[in-house]
Design a protein around this motif. Sequence first.
Motif, short mmCIF file in Angstrom:
data_model
loop_
_atom_site.label_atom_id
_atom_site.label_comp_id
_atom_site.label_asym_id
_atom_site.label_seq_id
_atom_site.Cartn_x
_atom_site.Cartn_y
_atom_site.Cartn_z
N GLY A 188 1.72 -1.38 -0.15
CA GLY A 188 -0.06 0.02 0.05
C GLY A 188 0.86 1.40 -0.39
N ARG A 246 2.24 -1.02 5.66
CA ARG A 246 1.93 -1.36 4.21
C ARG A 246 2.87 -1.42 3.17
NH1 ARG A 246 -2.33 2.71 4.36
NH2 ARG A 246 -2.34 2.74 1.59
N LEU A 419 -6.15 6.43 4.40
CA LEU A 419 -5.49 5.79 4.98
C LEU A 419 -5.39 5.39 5.49
CD1 LEU A 419 -2.44 6.09 2.05
CD2 LEU A 419 -4.21 5.19 1.83
#
Length: 422
Positions: A188, A246, A419
């Motif tokens: 991510g 991430r 996020l």
Amino acid sequence: MTLSRRGLLAAGGVMGALATTGAGPGTAVAAGRESGAWHPRVRTGFERLAADGYRLLAGQKVGIVTNPTGITAGVQHIVDVMHPDDRVNLTAVFGPEHGFRGTAQAGGSEGRYDDPATGLPVYDTYLKSGQPLADVFTASGVDTVVYDIQDAGARFYTYIWTLYDCMEAAALAGKRLVVLDRPNPVTGRAALGPVLDPAFATFVGRREISQAHGMTVAELALLFNEEFLGARPVELDVVKMSGWRRRDFFDDTGLPWVPPSPNMPTPETAVVYSGTCLFEGTNLSEGRGTTRPFELLGAEGVDHRWAAAANALELPGVAFREAYFAPTFSKFQGKTVGGVQVHVQDRDVFDPVRAGIALLVTAKRTWSGFAWRSDNWIDKLTGNTRVRTMIDAGADTDEVVGAWEDDLAAFRRMRREYLLYR
């Protein structure tokens, strides 16, 4: 951005056990195997929901949108786990493209039937949206629609638009929607590629996000609800994962991989997919009908010059091998074609979208037979006409990539607010 109190609670980890954290970053994935028990470092949204006794679904008739990827760490399907559990009232299943049990190929679904394993009614959602999909939810009699499907990280991978359509339809039907999060298999870290122009909206791109979005499905749901469904948002809860970072690729998670569609066989496929899927918009094979879809690309008449031209660009983290293959179905079925195999050597620096553009540019320059699909499908995949027209005009890779930088920067700013994992 202002989230509702419900959205904030969901984003932070809902209720009791759902707020607990997973193992720390130093946990070795192999440790579970060595101890004889399998304990992945990452716990999915479903695992956390179940560990909390399904309290988020208490008192609700529940329907779930899922497919073969909706599994536990022990590779049991979540429908088979939930159905006999008295703590949750699962009354319906909704199948997307390829179907709930995954029996259909690309562009197909399973239709309406009763699941032989559980007896639950399975409703077909494929190619349904808006009021027709809302009518399906209403007819099912559910109070809450749950979504749990593994994504591949690309705008044109249609399950995220199944999510979007379900959110819109649930709002129309007055249903609540709960998203159970799973990893983005290609990390991510970054959003990459062109942002969709709304004039090119289709099922391979409903709204204005980048080609590789760098988000999880729960993060996308929050963004969709606030940015695109703001006039009529759905009552939304998301259940976060624990232990996911991430920077994690899928094999960092310790979770089992189930192909989310027949031509996404491995996590490595997902690494290249957001770039090489663009070849669906050309007359070259994108590798369907081989054991390496989206890693093998080619056509009759292509030779060693394509790989040489692509390698001459010295793109970070990737090399291209001259390759020959015979697809068993799809383009060039049963014929031997020439082309390249994409070898990702350092996925931390590899940019799949830039690589996809570079391969289009070099294919056109080295093979006289190159052509776009007659329906200009490439414009639907890239979300605009610029990629096609610039390549046709002789632009190089850097010029094409540079044309979307302003739009991408704006999307990255918008994305940042949603996020959930830092």
